[in-house]
Design a protein around this motif. Sequence first.
Motif, PDB file in Angstrom:
ATOM      1  N   ASP A 193      18.047   2.630  17.378  1.00 40.21           N
ATOM      2  CA  ASP A 193      18.079   1.697  16.118  1.00 40.21           C
ATOM      3  C   ASP A 193      18.130   2.540  14.873  1.00 40.21           C
ATOM      4  O   ASP A 193      18.649   2.003  13.997  1.00 40.21           O
ATOM      5  CB  ASP A 193      16.718   0.844  16.257  1.00 40.21           C
ATOM      6  CG  ASP A 193      16.915  -0.193  17.494  1.00 40.21           C
ATOM      7  OD1 ASP A 193      17.952  -0.259  18.118  1.00 40.21           O
ATOM      8  OD2 ASP A 193      15.700  -0.658  18.001  1.00 40.21           O
ATOM      9  N   ARG A 236      19.769  -1.526  26.479  1.00 40.89           N
ATOM     10  CA  ARG A 236      18.511  -1.011  25.796  1.00 40.89           C
ATOM     11  C   ARG A 236      17.542  -0.593  26.822  1.00 40.89           C
ATOM     12  O   ARG A 236      17.526  -0.952  28.024  1.00 40.89           O
ATOM     13  CB  ARG A 236      17.938  -2.349  24.986  1.00 40.89           C
ATOM     14  CG  ARG A 236      18.651  -2.741  23.775  1.00 40.89           C
ATOM     15  CD  ARG A 236      17.737  -3.545  23.053  1.00 40.89           C
ATOM     16  NE  ARG A 236      16.497  -3.205  22.453  1.00 40.89           N
ATOM     17  CZ  ARG A 236      16.464  -2.517  21.334  1.00 40.89           C
ATOM     18  NH1 ARG A 236      17.708  -2.304  20.611  1.00 40.89           N
ATOM     19  NH2 ARG A 236      15.254  -1.958  20.756  1.00 40.89           N
ATOM     20  N   ASP A 245      14.566   3.443  22.491  1.00 38.78           N
ATOM     21  CA  ASP A 245      15.442   2.384  21.629  1.00 38.78           C
ATOM     22  C   ASP A 245      15.088   2.710  20.146  1.00 38.78           C
ATOM     23  O   ASP A 245      16.011   2.309  19.452  1.00 38.78           O
ATOM     24  CB  ASP A 245      14.601   1.185  22.062  1.00 38.78           C
ATOM     25  CG  ASP A 245      14.952   0.728  23.623  1.00 38.78           C
ATOM     26  OD1 ASP A 245      16.327   1.095  23.854  1.00 38.78           O
ATOM     27  OD2 ASP A 245      14.484  -0.021  24.299  1.00 38.78           O
ATOM     28  N   GLU A 281      26.399  -0.652  18.248  1.00 41.76           N
ATOM     29  CA  GLU A 281      25.494  -1.742  18.267  1.00 41.76           C
ATOM     30  C   GLU A 281      25.292  -2.159  19.775  1.00 41.76           C
ATOM     31  O   GLU A 281      26.029  -3.014  20.365  1.00 41.76           O
ATOM     32  CB  GLU A 281      25.979  -2.878  17.425  1.00 41.76           C
ATOM     33  CG  GLU A 281      24.919  -4.061  17.275  1.00 41.76           C
ATOM     34  CD  GLU A 281      25.337  -4.921  16.040  1.00 41.76           C
ATOM     35  OE1 GLU A 281      24.433  -5.552  15.799  1.00 41.76           O
ATOM     36  OE2 GLU A 281      26.511  -4.838  15.624  1.00 41.76           O
TER      37      GLU A 281
END
Length: 228
Positions: free
Chosen positions: A171, A145, A167, A139
Amino acid sequence: MVDRYFSVDRDFWDCFETRLAEFDADGAMDDAAVLLSSYGSDDWRDSANHDYQYELQQIAEGLSSGLRRHFADWVRGLPIPDRAAIRAPLRIDPGALFLSFNYTPTLERLYGVPRDRILYIHGCASDPTEALILGHGWERAPQERFDREVQDEDSDMRILEGNSILDDYFDATFKPTAKVIEAHLGCFERCSSVGHVKVMGHSLGVADEPYIEEIMDRVDLRTTRWTV
């Protein structure tokens, strides 16, 4: 493509979900960068506004949704043997509660466990419409990011859009354990009466730690016996 953007060694498929977080995003950007034509160059075409992003999109989707689709096809094609063909079947109590990380209906077909005693935490392959869940457990913090780059008048929008695509990959390949647990809270609450927890054939990887912690929060740790 897998060999190009992951370090594939003898342990790769054993640690497949964890390795999804090790996607070589820098390598993907380098490969796509050949499509970053300079604005105003003699060979400029309007498509150059999107070529870089398109290439990154093909890579990212191929290694996220594409790889997940191939994985689901592979799992659904695995044959489940007849019990008579198993030389040393496991000792399984059909009346126990099962948290299954195995996507196949082996417990039902091979050991006669009723479906309502099993929680297929990441989906069951016997349902062709059910999405199978897999992913890494990294995470990322905001500073990790790619879209952390501040946009200004000198920014190349193609690169910024490419950063968002990368990104999106991380995710999309992140395993949403918190949401999965929330969706199945009722099943985890049933663990409060469990006196013996057996862990069989599980790698105990980082991505699945929240499930184990949730069980530990539900059972009486003073009296519950664990066999790993």
